[in-house]
Design a protein around this motif. Structure first.
Motif, PDB file in Angstrom:
ATOM      1  N   VAL A 116      42.010  35.115  35.026  1.00  0.00           N
ATOM      2  CA  VAL A 116      41.853  34.671  36.412  1.00  0.00           C
ATOM      3  C   VAL A 116      41.021  35.687  37.193  1.00  0.00           C
ATOM      4  CG1 VAL A 116      43.065  34.246  38.584  1.00  0.00           C
ATOM      5  CG2 VAL A 116      43.984  33.316  36.455  1.00  0.00           C
ATOM      6  N   PHE A 117      41.326  36.957  37.045  1.00  0.00           N
ATOM      7  CA  PHE A 117      40.564  38.000  37.728  1.00  0.00           C
ATOM      8  C   PHE A 117      39.107  38.005  37.272  1.00  0.00           C
ATOM      9  CE2 PHE A 117      42.194  41.720  40.297  1.00  0.00           C
ATOM     10  CZ  PHE A 117      43.166  40.991  40.943  1.00  0.00           C
ATOM     11  N   ALA A 118      38.901  37.854  35.975  1.00  0.00           N
ATOM     12  CA  ALA A 118      37.532  37.838  35.454  1.00  0.00           C
ATOM     13  C   ALA A 118      36.739  36.684  36.054  1.00  0.00           C
ATOM     14  CB  ALA A 118      37.558  37.733  33.927  1.00  0.00           C
ATOM     15  N   ASP A 119      37.390  35.542  36.192  1.00  0.00           N
ATOM     16  CA  ASP A 119      36.712  34.354  36.710  1.00  0.00           C
ATOM     17  C   ASP A 119      36.500  34.454  38.217  1.00  0.00           C
ATOM     18  OD1 ASP A 119      35.861  31.836  37.490  1.00  0.00           O
ATOM     19  OD2 ASP A 119      37.334  30.744  36.304  1.00  0.00           O
ATOM     20  N   CYS A 120      37.595  34.720  38.957  1.00  0.00           N
ATOM     21  CA  CYS A 120      37.528  34.636  40.421  1.00  0.00           C
ATOM     22  C   CYS A 120      36.938  35.872  41.085  1.00  0.00           C
ATOM     23  CB  CYS A 120      38.925  34.405  40.992  1.00  0.00           C
ATOM     24  SG  CYS A 120      39.718  32.935  40.378  1.00  0.00           S
ATOM     25  N   VAL A 121      37.352  37.042  40.620  1.00  0.00           N
ATOM     26  CA  VAL A 121      36.931  38.274  41.281  1.00  0.00           C
ATOM     27  C   VAL A 121      35.556  38.709  40.795  1.00  0.00           C
ATOM     28  CG1 VAL A 121      37.523  40.691  41.695  1.00  0.00           C
ATOM     29  CG2 VAL A 121      39.331  38.956  41.611  1.00  0.00           C
ATOM     30  N   ARG A 122      35.356  38.713  39.499  1.00  0.00           N
ATOM     31  CA  ARG A 122      34.083  39.199  38.962  1.00  0.00           C
ATOM     32  C   ARG A 122      32.972  38.148  39.018  1.00  0.00           C
ATOM     33  NH1 ARG A 122      33.812  43.960  36.323  1.00  0.00           N
ATOM     34  NH2 ARG A 122      35.765  45.095  36.026  1.00  0.00           N
ATOM     35  N   LYS A 123      33.318  36.880  38.798  1.00  0.00           N
ATOM     36  CA  LYS A 123      32.290  35.844  38.690  1.00  0.00           C
ATOM     37  C   LYS A 123      32.242  34.891  39.875  1.00  0.00           C
ATOM     38  CE  LYS A 123      32.606  35.880  33.640  1.00  0.00           C
ATOM     39  NZ  LYS A 123      32.916  35.070  32.408  1.00  0.00           N
ATOM     40  N   GLY A 124      33.217  34.988  40.784  1.00  0.00           N
ATOM     41  CA  GLY A 124      33.183  34.135  41.965  1.00  0.00           C
ATOM     42  C   GLY A 124      33.653  32.718  41.727  1.00  0.00           C
ATOM     43  N   GLY A 125      34.447  32.487  40.691  1.00  0.00           N
ATOM     44  CA  GLY A 125      34.946  31.152  40.400  1.00  0.00           C
ATOM     45  C   GLY A 125      36.004  30.703  41.391  1.00  0.00           C
ATOM     46  N   ASP A 126      36.360  29.422  41.302  1.00  0.00           N
ATOM     47  CA  ASP A 126      37.339  28.833  42.204  1.00  0.00           C
ATOM     48  C   ASP A 126      38.751  29.287  41.834  1.00  0.00           C
ATOM     49  OD1 ASP A 126      38.444  26.956  44.158  1.00  0.00           O
ATOM     50  OD2 ASP A 126      39.109  25.834  42.408  1.00  0.00           O
ATOM     51  N   PRO A 127      39.480  29.932  42.752  1.00  0.00           N
ATOM     52  CA  PRO A 127      40.809  30.438  42.413  1.00  0.00           C
ATOM     53  C   PRO A 127      41.797  29.364  41.981  1.00  0.00           C
ATOM     54  CG  PRO A 127      40.002  31.490  44.405  1.00  0.00           C
ATOM     55  CD  PRO A 127      39.055  30.390  44.091  1.00  0.00           C
ATOM     56  N   GLU A 128      41.790  28.214  42.650  1.00  0.00           N
ATOM     57  CA  GLU A 128      42.739  27.161  42.290  1.00  0.00           C
ATOM     58  C   GLU A 128      42.499  26.666  40.863  1.00  0.00           C
ATOM     59  OE1 GLU A 128      45.392  26.055  43.447  1.00  0.00           O
ATOM     60  OE2 GLU A 128      45.451  26.474  45.593  1.00  0.00           O
ATOM     61  N   ALA A 129      41.247  26.475  40.508  1.00  0.00           N
ATOM     62  CA  ALA A 129      40.936  26.015  39.154  1.00  0.00           C
ATOM     63  C   ALA A 129      41.325  27.066  38.124  1.00  0.00           C
ATOM     64  CB  ALA A 129      39.449  25.675  39.043  1.00  0.00           C
ATOM     65  N   ALA A 130      41.065  28.320  38.452  1.00  0.00           N
ATOM     66  CA  ALA A 130      41.403  29.399  37.517  1.00  0.00           C
ATOM     67  C   ALA A 130      42.921  29.516  37.356  1.00  0.00           C
ATOM     68  CB  ALA A 130      40.825  30.717  38.006  1.00  0.00           C
ATOM     69  N   LEU A 131      43.657  29.369  38.445  1.00  0.00           N
ATOM     70  CA  LEU A 131      45.113  29.441  38.371  1.00  0.00           C
ATOM     71  C   LEU A 131      45.687  28.233  37.629  1.00  0.00           C
ATOM     72  CD1 LEU A 131      45.936  30.835  41.919  1.00  0.00           C
ATOM     73  CD2 LEU A 131      46.314  31.991  39.727  1.00  0.00           C
ATOM     74  N   ASP A 132      45.042  27.090  37.753  1.00  0.00           N
ATOM     75  CA  ASP A 132      45.483  25.921  36.974  1.00  0.00           C
ATOM     76  C   ASP A 132      45.362  26.196  35.476  1.00  0.00           C
ATOM     77  OD1 ASP A 132      46.140  24.390  39.181  1.00  0.00           O
ATOM     78  OD2 ASP A 132      44.208  23.333  39.249  1.00  0.00           O
ATOM     79  N   ARG A 133      44.260  26.810  35.072  1.00  0.00           N
ATOM     80  CA  ARG A 133      44.087  27.148  33.647  1.00  0.00           C
ATOM     81  C   ARG A 133      45.124  28.193  33.224  1.00  0.00           C
ATOM     82  NH1 ARG A 133      38.672  26.573  35.328  1.00  0.00           N
ATOM     83  NH2 ARG A 133      38.445  28.803  35.737  1.00  0.00           N
ATOM     84  N   CYS A 134      45.378  29.134  34.121  1.00  0.00           N
ATOM     85  CA  CYS A 134      46.394  30.154  33.841  1.00  0.00           C
ATOM     86  C   CYS A 134      47.760  29.499  33.673  1.00  0.00           C
ATOM     87  CB  CYS A 134      46.419  31.170  34.975  1.00  0.00           C
ATOM     88  SG  CYS A 134      47.525  32.569  34.726  1.00  0.00           S
TER      89      CYS A 134
END
Length: 420
Positions: free
Chosen positions: A389-407
Motif C-alpha cells: 500500500v505504501f509503495a503504491d500510494c506514497v511512492r507512486k501516487g496511487g489511489d489509497p482506497e484501491a490499494a487498501l482494497d487489494r490489501c
C-alpha cells in the motif's frame, strides 16, 4: 530493537521476513537437532541471536551463558542481513537451535515450532508488562519471554527547530510543514527510514485505527488512514524528506551527522545520540494524523523462544527460566548497559535509575502514554500487504482506497488460513 552492526540491514526485515520460508503459514517438520542433549548429559544447548549493534552485547550474552551451570550453552551470533533466513532455514534441519530470539508470530505457534512457556512465565506473569504477555499469548498459553521493549519515536535537534522558528509538531500536517521549513541546501527536514516501512503502523495508529481488532478482523481500512496516506504522499513529493541515507532509520547517524533535523529512530540509540549531540536533543511521538486520532509510539523488541521440535525442550526451558525469569541482574544489564531499552519486567523498569530522568524519562513517558505493541496475529504476509500500500500510494501516487482494497483481500486470505 538495538541497532545491528550492518548498515544495510533493515531492522523491520526480521519481522517482515518471519517464516518467509513458509508462505502457507506453517513450518515444515524439524528433524532431530544433531542429538544434542542438555543438562546432565555433559553436552549442551545452542541459541541463536542476531548481531546487535551496541558494543558489548555479544560479550554479555556469552557471559550470561557461561555463568549457567545446568548445561553448556553455545551462542550463534549471526551478523549482517542473514539472521532471519539462516534461522528459519536452520529450523528445518538437524542443526536447528534449541532456543532463539525473534518476535511473536502466530505461525510459530500454530505450526508447533515454539514451546509453550506458560509454566515458567505464569509465576511471574504479573511482573511483566501486561501488553508483552498479551502479545505472546494464544488460547491462554504463553509462547516466548520478552527480553527488551524498544519504543520508537522521533528525535529532533532543538537548535535547528529554534533557528527555523518551528515548534514540536503535534499533528502530521505540522510535521510536514516543519520538515519543509527545516530543509536547507545541506540538510533535509525529516528522515523516516529509506523504505518508510518503519512508520506504517504508527501512521495507522495515529489515524485512530489499528492493524487488527481484538477479534482478528481488519481495522486499518478507515477514512483516517486514507487521509494519512494522502498526507504521506504530499510529504514524499515535497523534497524535504531524506531518502537514500547511508544507514536506515535504526541507525542514528542521519541526525547525529547533520543530514536531517528530525529522525524516526528508537530509544536504543539515545545514549549514542546524547554522546554526539549533548542536550541539543528532544523526542516526540508520531503525531496524530486526524482530529480523531492521537499520537502513537511503536514498541518493538525481542523475545526468547524454545524450539518445540528439538530434542532439548526441557533443558532449553530451564535455561530460559534461569536467565530471562530468575536472573534479574542480567536482565537489567541487558536492557540498560548497551543502549537504552525498557525492561519488560515492571519491577526492574521501576528501579532502573538510568530511565528516571532527562531524555530517557521522556522516552519512557511516551512509551507509557502512547505505546502500541505487535499483535501476534499480524503476520508477515499482512505486513507485506501494507508495505505494498505504501509503495503504491506514497511512492507512486496511487489511489489509497484501491490499494487498501487489494490489501484487504491479501489480509483476509491470511486471516482465513489462521482463524477460519
Amino acid at each position: 530493537m538495538p541497532a545491528p552492526n550492518s548498515s544495510t540491514w533493515n531492522r523491520r526485515s526480521l519481522l517482515r521476513a518471519a517464516l518467509g520460508v513458509t508462505a502457507g503459514g506453517a513450518l515444515a517438520a524439524c528433524g532431530s537437532n544433531n542429538g544434542r542433549a542438555g543438562g546432565g548429559s555433559g553436552k549442551g544447548l545452542v541459541q541463536y541471536f542476531h548481531a546487535y549493534g551496541e558494543p558489548g552485547t555479544e560479550q554479555a550474552i556469552r557471559r550470561y551463558a557461561k555463568a549457567y551451570q545446568g548445561a553448556n550453552v553455545t551462542t550463534q551470533w549471526i551478523t549482517g542481513a542473514d539472521f532471519e533466513s539462516k534461522l528459519f532455514a536452520t529450523l528445518l534441519t538437524d542443526n536447528a537451535p534449541d532456543l532463539f530470539e525473534f518476535h511473536p508470530q502466530i505461525q510459530l505457534v500454530k505450526s508447533g515450532q515454539v514451546a509453550d512457556l506458560t509454566d515458567i512465565v505464569a509465576p511471574v506473569k504479573d511482573d511483566f508488562n501486561a501488553a508483552d504477555i498479551a502479545s505472546h499469548t494464544v488460547d491462554g498459553k504463553i509462547y516466548g519471554v520478552r527480553m527488551l521493549d524498544d519504543p520508537q519515536f522521533f528525535f529532533y535537534r532543538k537548535s535547528m527547530l529554534e533557528k527555523a522558528g518551528v515548534g514540536v509538531p503535534q499533528t502530521l500536517d505540522e510535521l510536514i510543514e516543519a520538515a519543509a521549513k527545516l530543509t536547507t541546501g545541506k540538510v533535509k527536514g525529516l528522515f523516516l527510514g529509506n523504505d518508510l516501512h518503519a512508520v506504517i503502523n504508527p501512521l495507522i495508529w495515529s489515524a485512530g485505527a489499528d492493524t487488527l481488532d481484538d477479534n482478528n478482523r481488519i481495522a486499518y481500512h478507515t477514512d483516517g488512514v486514507v487521509e494519512g496516506l494522502k498526507k504521506m504522499r504530499t510529504l514524499f513529493t515535497s523534497g524535504s524528506l531524506l531518502l537514500g541515507a547511508p544507514a536506515d532509520y535504526w541507525d542514528p547517524s542521519a541526525i547525529s551527522q547533520g543530514l536531517t533535523a528530525i529522525q524516526f529512530c528508537g530509544m536504543w540509540a539515545m545514549p549514542q545520540l546524547q554522546q554526539a549531540l549533548g542536550d541539543d536533543l528532544g523526542v516526540f511521538p508520531f503525531p496524530k494524523v486526524t482530529d480523531a486520532g492521537k499520537p502513537s509510539v511503536y514498541n518493538g523488541g525481542w523475545s526468547m523462544f524454545v524450539n518445540a521440535k528439538g530434542k532439548n525442550v526441557d533443558a532449553a526451558k530451564e535455561y530460559v527460566k534461569w536467565l530471562w525469569i530468575d536472573q534479574k541482574r542480567y536482565q537489567e544489564d541487558w536492557a540498560l548497559s548497551y543502549g537504552f531499552h525498557i525492561p519488560p519486567r515492571t519491577s526492574i523498569a521501576a528501579s532502573a535509575g538510568k530511565l528516571k530522568s532527562g531524555l530517557a524519562a521522556e522516552g519512557v513517558k511516551l512509551f507509557n502514554d502512547f505505546g502500541h505493541f505487535d499483535r501476534i496475529g499480524w503476520t508477515q504476509a499482512m505486513i507485506k500487504a501494507t508495505e505494498d500500500v505504501f509503495a503504491d500510494c506514497v511512492r507512486k501516487g496511487g489511489d489509497p482506497e484501491a490499494a487498501l482494497d487489494r490489501c484487504d483481500k491479501a489480509v483476509n486470505t491470511e486471516l482465513k488460513k489462521l482463524f477460519g
